[in-house]
Design an enzyme around this catalytic site. Structure first.
Site, PDB file in Angstrom:
ATOM      1  N   ASP A   1       3.700  -1.567  -3.570  1.00 39.13           N
ATOM      2  CA  ASP A   1       4.237  -0.462  -4.365  1.00 39.13           C
ATOM      3  C   ASP A   1       3.162   0.446  -4.946  1.00 39.13           C
ATOM      4  O   ASP A   1       3.432   1.205  -5.869  1.00 39.13           O
ATOM      5  CB  ASP A   1       5.097  -1.016  -5.502  1.00 39.13           C
ATOM      6  N   GLU A   2       1.954   0.409  -4.393  1.00 35.92           N
ATOM      7  CA  GLU A   2       0.848   1.135  -5.021  1.00 35.92           C
ATOM      8  C   GLU A   2      -0.141   1.595  -3.965  1.00 35.92           C
ATOM      9  O   GLU A   2      -0.478   0.852  -3.042  1.00 35.92           O
ATOM     10  CB  GLU A   2       0.157   0.200  -6.026  1.00 35.92           C
TER      11      GLU A   2
END
Length: 461
Positions: free
Chosen positions: A105-106
């Site tokens: 998610d990054e």
């Protein structure tokens, strides 16, 4: 240093919990906590509704239950998270080929390559900053339109400042730090805001009267080297001034995940060392899960009082991200090493990484459930201790949050199970909140299912 804020740091908002809320209409707007649910479980991610009650990532699930007893507690569905992550990262790579994905998610994005590079080349700083802002806002809008999920983005001239800006942007926002404003942004922050500044470094700086980043930035590099050592002192001196020339490295293939701590006072007792190894194992597992990985080889790193450094490793039968397994292995490895004289640094890592699979999740759940039952005396509440109940017979393991399908009622998800029963809520991502039904755990009409794809709340024509 760059003259434009052309590095983006994108971070999905409460990713695991947000995916669960998008997939389960009855949970939208309500506290949702994702993580291990056994007696030794740890919170992986929680929704912003749960954070109001003081719940946070890496907190023991037992503590979270006391703070927020009415939340929905769900096992992670890594297949669903990985699927959504691939969609998000595909959108990110349409902006630039220079994408350094840190976890599911990054990611960092370098705008000096790709479709927007010509427009940013040679542009005036003010005009370039506005163009970067527009690119970042369009990317956030594309992600929400495609997935229904929100992202926070930081834009700056370095990875350090882009990461700090994205933290300030949460949730669902955008913060842009123009070149030259780094020290003004960093100055009021506590020293722990700087990457690599952990408890030991914070205490060393605090003893010298340095509490904020601005106070650190005012010190000479020589003074920080004296306080923290050459490598660490030099790095902290640069970061406190907002200086970071690390490039965005695309297609990074992570070989291992590890964490380590250097101690202000040498650890002299074995119990201290074992306690710290347990704590490091928890942090290592958190990073593994964030990356959607499990690993087969556990490694410990020990730096002794005389600065001699050694490592020990053990390869397991199969990949795991079970904190108990990793901690127990680290303890066994520590037993092979003499701790006499004191320990300056400890590290725990996992290598030979593998993609996390749904089978891993169910195996871990079964192990936790078996251990919890054993600690409770092997009997479930309300059951009589019969001969048959003491047999190691295992029915289908149903996990809270798990996707299921019923022959007549269709798709749904498990709300909970126990005492031979499983409760299912029948709803899909694009349905209204669904009704709840309870079945026997071995009901032949009920079966595990694959995650349903998310549909954005508003379809674009």
């Amino acid at each position: 240093m760059r003259t434009l804020p052309s590095i983006l740091h994108l971070d999905m908002d409460a990713f695991f919990a947000s995916v669960e809320q998008a997939a389960k209409p009855s949970l939208r707007g309500k506290p949702v906590i994702v993580g291990g649910l056994g007696n030794r479980g740890v919170v992986s991610t929680c929704s912003y509704e749960a954070r109001v009650f003081g719940v946070r990532s890496a907190m023991a699930t037992a503590v979270a239950r006391r703070l927020c007893p009415n939340a929905a507690y769900l096992w992670p569905r890594f297949v669903a998270y990985r699927d959504l992550s691939e969609q998000v990262m595909a959108l990110v790579r349409e902006v630039s080929p220079l994408v350094e994905q840190l976890s599911v998610d990054e990611a960092y994005v370098d705008l000096t390559a790709g479709q927007f590079a010509p427009a940013l080349d040679g542009v005036a700083p003010a005009e370039g900053a506005e163009l970067v802002r527009a690119i970042a806002e369009d990317l956030r809008a594309d992600i929400e339109r495609r997935t229904g999920l929100t992202a926070s983005v930081g834009a700056a001239s370095s990875k350090l400042m882009a990461k700090i800006a994205s933290e300030q942007a949460k949730p669902n926002g955008l913060v842009l730090v123009t070149p030259g404003q780094e020290r003004a942004v960093l100055g009021p922050m506590a020293v722990r805001a700087l990457p690599g500044v952990g408890p030991a470094t914070e205490q060393a700086l605090r003893r010298a009267g340095l509490v904020t980043v601005a106070e650190v930035a005012e010190q000479s590099e020589g003074e920080l080297v004296r306080l923290l050592g050459r490598a660490h002192g030099t790095g902290v001196a640069l970061m406190a001034r907002g200086l970071d020339d690390r490039p965005v490295v695309p297609d990074r293939d992570t070989k291992s995940v590890s964490v380590e701590d250097t101690y202000e006072v040498d650890l002299m007792e074995r119990d201290q060392v074992l306690f710290e190894l347990d704590r490091l194992a928890v942090r290592c597992v958190r990073r593994l899960k964030a990356a959607g990985r499990s690993g087969r080889t556990v490694v410990i790193k020990i730096r002794r009082f005389d600065f001699s450094t050694l490592t020990r490793s053990e390869t397991l039968a199969g990949p795991t991200d079970d904190g108990r397994v990793i901690a127990a292995t680290a303890r066994r490895l520590a037993d092979q090493v003499s701790l006499a004289g004191g320990i300056r640094l400890l590290g725990v890592g996992v290598s030979q990484l593998a993609e996390y699979t749904q089978e891993d999740l169910f195996a871990q759940a079964a192990a936790e459930l078996a251990e919890d039952e054993e600690e409770a005396g092997g009997e479930q509440e309300g059951s009589a201790p019969t001969a048959s109940s003491r047999q190691p017979v295992r029915a289908q393991v149903w996990l809270p949050g798990q996707d299921v399908v019923h022959e007549e009622l269709g798709a749904g998800w498990v709300q909970g199970s126990g005492v031979g029963r499983v409760t299912v809520r029948f709803e899909t991502p694009d349905s209204p909140p669904g009704r709840v039904r309870t079945f026997k755990v071995d009901d032949p009409a009920l079966a595990p299912a694959d995650p349903l794809p998310l549909r954005p709340p508003v379809e674009q024509q």
